[in-house]
Design a protein around this motif. Sequence first.
Motif, PDB file in Angstrom:
ATOM      1  N   LEU A 157     -47.890 -14.105 -66.681  1.00  0.00           N
ATOM      2  CA  LEU A 157     -47.101 -14.993 -67.527  1.00  0.00           C
ATOM      3  C   LEU A 157     -47.695 -16.394 -67.577  1.00  0.00           C
ATOM      4  O   LEU A 157     -47.735 -17.021 -68.639  1.00  0.00           O
ATOM      5  CB  LEU A 157     -45.653 -15.049 -67.020  1.00  0.00           C
ATOM      6  N   GLU A 158     -48.166 -16.878 -66.433  1.00  0.00           N
ATOM      7  CA  GLU A 158     -48.780 -18.203 -66.413  1.00  0.00           C
ATOM      8  C   GLU A 158     -50.018 -18.254 -67.303  1.00  0.00           C
ATOM      9  O   GLU A 158     -50.222 -19.221 -68.045  1.00  0.00           O
ATOM     10  CB  GLU A 158     -49.174 -18.599 -64.978  1.00  0.00           C
ATOM     11  N   ARG A 161     -49.037 -18.026 -71.062  1.00  0.00           N
ATOM     12  CA  ARG A 161     -48.546 -19.321 -71.537  1.00  0.00           C
ATOM     13  C   ARG A 161     -49.703 -20.300 -71.730  1.00  0.00           C
ATOM     14  O   ARG A 161     -49.792 -21.005 -72.747  1.00  0.00           O
ATOM     15  CB  ARG A 161     -47.534 -19.887 -70.539  1.00  0.00           C
ATOM     16  N   GLU A 165     -50.986 -21.934 -75.351  1.00  0.00           N
ATOM     17  CA  GLU A 165     -51.052 -23.386 -75.504  1.00  0.00           C
ATOM     18  C   GLU A 165     -52.465 -23.829 -75.862  1.00  0.00           C
ATOM     19  O   GLU A 165     -52.674 -24.643 -76.768  1.00  0.00           O
ATOM     20  CB  GLU A 165     -50.588 -24.073 -74.221  1.00  0.00           C
ATOM     21  N   LYS A 217     -43.791 -26.130 -76.652  1.00  0.00           N
ATOM     22  CA  LYS A 217     -42.969 -25.013 -76.212  1.00  0.00           C
ATOM     23  C   LYS A 217     -43.562 -23.718 -76.764  1.00  0.00           C
ATOM     24  O   LYS A 217     -44.090 -23.683 -77.862  1.00  0.00           O
ATOM     25  CB  LYS A 217     -41.524 -25.172 -76.700  1.00  0.00           C
ATOM     26  N   ASN A 218     -43.390 -22.655 -76.017  1.00  0.00           N
ATOM     27  CA  ASN A 218     -44.045 -21.393 -76.347  1.00  0.00           C
ATOM     28  C   ASN A 218     -43.303 -20.636 -77.457  1.00  0.00           C
ATOM     29  O   ASN A 218     -42.544 -19.713 -77.218  1.00  0.00           O
ATOM     30  CB  ASN A 218     -44.134 -20.521 -75.091  1.00  0.00           C
ATOM     31  N   ASP A 219     -43.510 -21.049 -78.753  1.00  0.00           N
ATOM     32  CA  ASP A 219     -42.885 -20.356 -79.872  1.00  0.00           C
ATOM     33  C   ASP A 219     -43.918 -19.908 -80.903  1.00  0.00           C
ATOM     34  O   ASP A 219     -43.599 -19.617 -82.049  1.00  0.00           O
ATOM     35  CB  ASP A 219     -41.835 -21.254 -80.538  1.00  0.00           C
TER      36      ASP A 219
END
Length: 373
Positions: A157-158, A161, A165, A217-219
Motif C-alpha cells: 500500500l505504501e 500510494r 503520487e 490525496k489518492n483519487d
Amino acid sequence: MDTHFAPAERTTNDQLQEEIVKVTTSAVVQELLHSIGGLIAVLDEHRQVVGLNDSFLKTLGIDDPGPVLGLRLGEVLGCVHSKDEPHGCGTTRFCSTCGAVIAMVAALNGEGPVEELCSLSTSKGDMTAEYAIMVRASTLNLEAQTFILLFLHDVTLEHLRAALERTFFHDMGNMFTGLLGASQYLVREDKSEMAAMIHRAALRLHKELEIQRCLFKNDFLEYRPSRDDTTAGELLAELKGIFAKHDAAADKSMLLPDSLPLLSVKTDKSLALRVMANMVMNALEATEEHGEVKLWFEQEPDALRFCVWNEKPIPEEVQCRIFQRSFSTKEGAGRGVGTFSMQLIGEKLLGGKVSFSSSTAQGTLFKFQIPID
C-alpha cells in the motif's frame, strides 16, 4: 544444474527432516518465531523453508506448516515465475532482479543482514496480485549449520500510494518544465506585457504544483477521461511545444514525420499527451548527446498508433519488468513511474495499448495505440 541466478541444488528429504528437527527443537529459534511480530521464516542453505511463525501461516491461510516445509519462498508465496524453470524459485531469469533472492544469496555470502525490496507477482487459481515486500535476511548458526533468518514486511500500500503520487507529479513536472522554458524564451524575445504575464502565470502554476504535491490525496484512479476529437497533427504540435525548449532535448535531434495520418480519434487529449510525452522523455533521457529520437504515427483500421524510437537497447533483465509497479533501477519508494504511468493511463484510463520492443540490433521502440472511439 542450470540456473539463471541462485544455485539450483536442493536438500535431500532426509537432510530436510533433520533440519526441521533442529529448528523446532531450538529454544532460541522458537522464541524468535513466537515473540517477534511480522512474517518470519527460517530457511536452510538451499533457501528451503524449514520453519515459519504463526503470522506467516495465517497470511498463507493454513494451520499446518507441513505442506510448505521444503519449498522455497517464491513457491510458498505463489510467485508466478517460480515454475518457469525446472529447479524453481531462484533459478529463473526474473530471479536476478528479485529482492528476496538477492537478500538471501548476499546473506549466505557473509554480507551481514541484507534488506531488499521484492516486487512480487502472485497467482492463486484465476486470481493474480502484485505485492511489494521488504525482505531482510541474516544468517543464523545452529548446531554447526548455517540457516537464513528471513523477516518480511508487506509495503504494497505504501508503494502504491507513492507510485500514484509520483506518477501525477512526475508527469505534471515534465509539462511545467516545458511550459516554463517556453515562457522564459518568450520573455527574452518579446518584451510585451502579455509575454511577461504568461511567464508569471507559468511560475504560479509551477508553484501551485509544488503546493499540491504536499496536499495530494489518492483519487487518481477515480478520474473520468473526456472524449474529444483530435488528430495526429494536433498531438504532434503539442509534443513539439512541450519539448521545444526542454532540457532533456538539449543537443539532441527529434526527427519528425514528413506526413501524418488524417484520421481523427476520440480520446482525452491531455491524458494521451501524458503517455506520449513520457515515451518521448524516456527516449531522450536514454539518448547520448548529439543522438537522435524518431517520432511518427501509423494508421490502423480502428486506431492511431504513436511510435517513439531511440538507439539504446533496454537491458534484458529490465525488459521483463519494465511496466511492473514498484520495480525500478533507481532507488527510493515509488520509482519507475514513467513506464508504469504509460500503461496505467494508456490502457486502464484510455482503453489503448502500450507496448515496446528492444534489442541491440534494432534499438528501443515504444508504441501507443489510441482507439478511434
